[in-house]
Scaffold this active site. Structure first.
Site, short mmCIF file in Angstrom:
data_model
loop_
_atom_site.label_atom_id
_atom_site.label_comp_id
_atom_site.label_asym_id
_atom_site.label_seq_id
_atom_site.Cartn_x
_atom_site.Cartn_y
_atom_site.Cartn_z
N ASN A 1 50.94 38.95 27.41
CA ASN A 1 50.22 40.22 27.39
C ASN A 1 51.10 41.44 27.15
OD1 ASN A 1 47.69 39.18 27.58
ND2 ASN A 1 47.70 39.12 29.82
N ASN B 1 44.89 35.87 31.46
CA ASN B 1 44.26 36.87 32.30
C ASN B 1 43.15 37.69 31.64
OD1 ASN B 1 45.40 36.30 34.77
ND2 ASN B 1 47.34 37.22 34.15
N THR C 1 55.40 32.62 36.11
CA THR C 1 54.31 33.46 35.62
C THR C 1 53.29 32.59 34.90
OG1 THR C 1 55.30 33.77 33.46
CG2 THR C 1 55.93 35.36 35.14
N THR C 2 52.14 33.20 34.67
CA THR C 2 51.10 32.49 33.93
C THR C 2 51.65 32.01 32.58
OG1 THR C 2 49.48 33.97 34.94
CG2 THR C 2 48.77 32.74 32.99
N GLY C 3 52.42 32.87 31.91
CA GLY C 3 52.95 32.51 30.59
C GLY C 3 53.82 31.27 30.66
N TRP D 1 57.56 39.67 26.22
CA TRP D 1 58.62 40.68 26.10
C TRP D 1 58.59 41.55 27.37
CZ3 TRP D 1 62.76 40.99 23.13
CH2 TRP D 1 63.49 42.18 23.13
N TYR E 1 53.78 47.70 29.14
CA TYR E 1 53.86 46.44 29.90
C TYR E 1 52.77 45.47 29.46
CZ TYR E 1 53.85 43.18 33.78
OH TYR E 1 53.88 42.03 34.52
N HIS E 2 51.56 45.97 29.35
CA HIS E 2 50.45 45.20 28.80
C HIS E 2 49.97 45.89 27.53
CE1 HIS E 2 49.02 43.26 32.85
NE2 HIS E 2 49.92 42.52 32.24
N HIS F 1 57.42 37.60 40.46
CA HIS F 1 57.83 37.02 39.19
C HIS F 1 59.25 37.43 38.81
CE1 HIS F 1 53.93 35.56 38.60
NE2 HIS F 1 53.36 36.63 38.10
N1 CTP Z 1 54.40 38.80 29.69
C1 CTP Z 1 55.64 39.16 29.17
N2 CTP Z 1 55.99 40.47 29.11
C2 CTP Z 1 55.17 41.43 29.57
C3 CTP Z 1 53.92 41.09 30.12
C4 CTP Z 1 53.56 39.75 30.17
O1 CTP Z 1 56.42 38.29 28.78
N3 CTP Z 1 55.54 42.71 29.46
C5 CTP Z 1 54.00 37.38 29.68
C6 CTP Z 1 54.31 36.67 31.01
O2 CTP Z 1 54.70 35.35 30.74
C7 CTP Z 1 52.96 36.69 31.70
C8 CTP Z 1 51.97 36.60 30.55
O3 CTP Z 1 52.60 37.31 29.48
O4 CTP Z 1 52.78 35.63 32.59
C9 CTP Z 1 50.62 37.19 30.85
O5 CTP Z 1 50.76 38.50 31.33
P1 CTP Z 1 50.12 38.97 32.72
O6 CTP Z 1 48.66 38.92 32.58
O7 CTP Z 1 50.74 40.25 33.12
O8 CTP Z 1 50.66 37.77 33.61
P2 CTP Z 1 50.85 37.24 35.09
O9 CTP Z 1 52.06 36.38 35.13
O10 CTP Z 1 49.64 36.58 35.53
O11 CTP Z 1 51.13 38.46 35.96
P3 CTP Z 1 50.47 38.86 37.32
O12 CTP Z 1 50.95 37.87 38.32
O13 CTP Z 1 51.04 40.22 37.49
O14 CTP Z 1 48.99 38.85 37.13
#
Ligand code: CTP
EC number: 2.4.3.-
Length: 319
Positions: A109, A132, A241-243, A263, A276-277, A293
């Site tokens: 994201n 997400n 992380t989810t990714g 990134w 960030y998103h 994370h």
């Molecule tokens: N991601 C990334 N760089 C960012 C934002 C996200 O590399 N600036 C990647 C991460 O691997 C992340 C995935 O995209 O897990 C999805 O983003 P997000 O929805 O923010 O992930 P979550 O890991 O679920 O974060 P949170 O626990 O905050 O919900």
């Protein structure tokens, strides 16, 4: 002077090494990237020693019944009862049973996707994973539309849908879910007790409105298994992380894995600010202090896999 070419854009090789984004730049040039099938197969085999995506993608109906007690993975002292709704939405067979895909996209994201023009490329992959419930319609040029699996951390209901406080927000979520059109909705329901009500609200909404999604709820062992695999490979992650979870699962059923939107740095490779998103105004501090994370550490591991040809990371524009 020497230049490194990064996904189409070139940067002087003489750079300030203290700068995070440069330090993490993707080399060599994307055009030189070659898939390393032997390595991918070896990784799949190693990961299979810890988890099996076909099984761990979801708890199945046969293994639980309404009223069963589950201890939350991160809050072992707290429990939940399997509700009738949750039970109804558990799949009978794994949504990934016997599935194999030539190429998969995992779409993170990060705001690095904005102006990437990657949408078309993402949509050409046989299986597209998103995280997400990130919006796609308004960003289709950069992120594509195809969605075969999308994750939903319960916290998203609070962050992106105002905890469904009124009919407008409920309708917004409902529209997003209807838009999924039969894809897999992956809900980590057993991680932390904070998500309890949110998971129940979403389950109720899906049932009430006959939303066409295939729900999946990751197994209780998945998180520790994923952590175990990466720890064994000297990547010390507190909470994947989810990714990273998606990449680890995808190695099982995807021959080639392409990552977009990964990134976790506030500047891109040309020193421009990166959100960030790609779709909201969450800030970076959000990850470094409050969140468990360790995204930059994960990124380093993924970058190394990119350099070895086990996966392809795209962090700039698509051709
Ligand atoms: N991601 C990334 N760089 C960012 C934002 C996200 O590399 N600036 C990647 C991460 O691997 C992340 C995935 O995209 O897990 C999805 O983003 P997000 O929805 O923010 O992930 P979550 O890991 O679920 O974060 P949170 O626990 O905050 O919900």
């Amino acid at each position: 002077r020497a230049e490194v070419v990064i996904n189409g854009s070139s940067l002087p090789a003489v750079v300030d090494r203290s700068n995070e984004s440069i330090k993490h730049g993707i080399q060599p040039a994307s055009s030189k990237w070659r898939h390393n099938q032997t390595l991918s197969l070896r990784i799949r085999k190693q990961i299979l020693k810890f988890l099996d995506a076909e099984k761990d993608i979801s708890v199945l109906k046969g293994t639980l019944k309404p009223g069963d007690i589950i201890h939350y993975i991160f809050d072992r002292d707290s429990t939940m009862n399997v509700s009738q709704n949750l039970y109804e939405l558990l799949p009978r067979t794994s949504p990934l049973k016997n599935k194999h895909f030539q190429t998969c996209a995992i779409v993170g994201n990060s705001g690095v996707l904005l102006n990437s023009g990657c949408g078309q490329e993402i949509d050409t992959h046989s299986f597209v994973i998103r995280c997400n419930l990130a919006p796609v319609q308004e960003y289709a040029r950069d992120v594509g539309l195809k969605t075969d699996l999308v994750t939903m951390n319960p916290s998203v209901i609070q962050r992106a849908f105002e905890d469904l406080v009124n009919a407008t927000w409920r309708e917004k979520l409902l529209q997003r879910l209807h838009g999924l059109n039969g894809s897999i909705l992956w809900i980590p329901a057993f991680m932390a007790r904070g998500g309890k009500e949110r998971v129940e609200w979403v389950n109720a909404l899906i049932l009430k409105h006959h939303v066409n999604v295939r729900t999946a709820y990751p197994s209780l062992r998945l998180l520790h298994a994923v952590r175990g695999y990466w720890l064994t490979n000297k990547v010390h992650i507190k909470r994947p992380t989810t990714g990273l979870l998606m990449y680890t699962l995808a190695t099982r059923f995807c021959n080639q894995i392409y990552l977009y939107g990964f990134w976790p740095f506030p500047l891109d490779q040309n020193q421009n600010p990166v959100k960030y998103h790609y779709y909201d105004s969450l800030k970076y501090g959000y990850t470094s202090q409050a969140s468990p994370h360790t995204m930059p550490l994960e990124f380093k591991a993924l970058k190394s896999l990119h350099e070895q040809g086990a996966l392809k990371l795209t962090v700039g524009q698509c051709d």
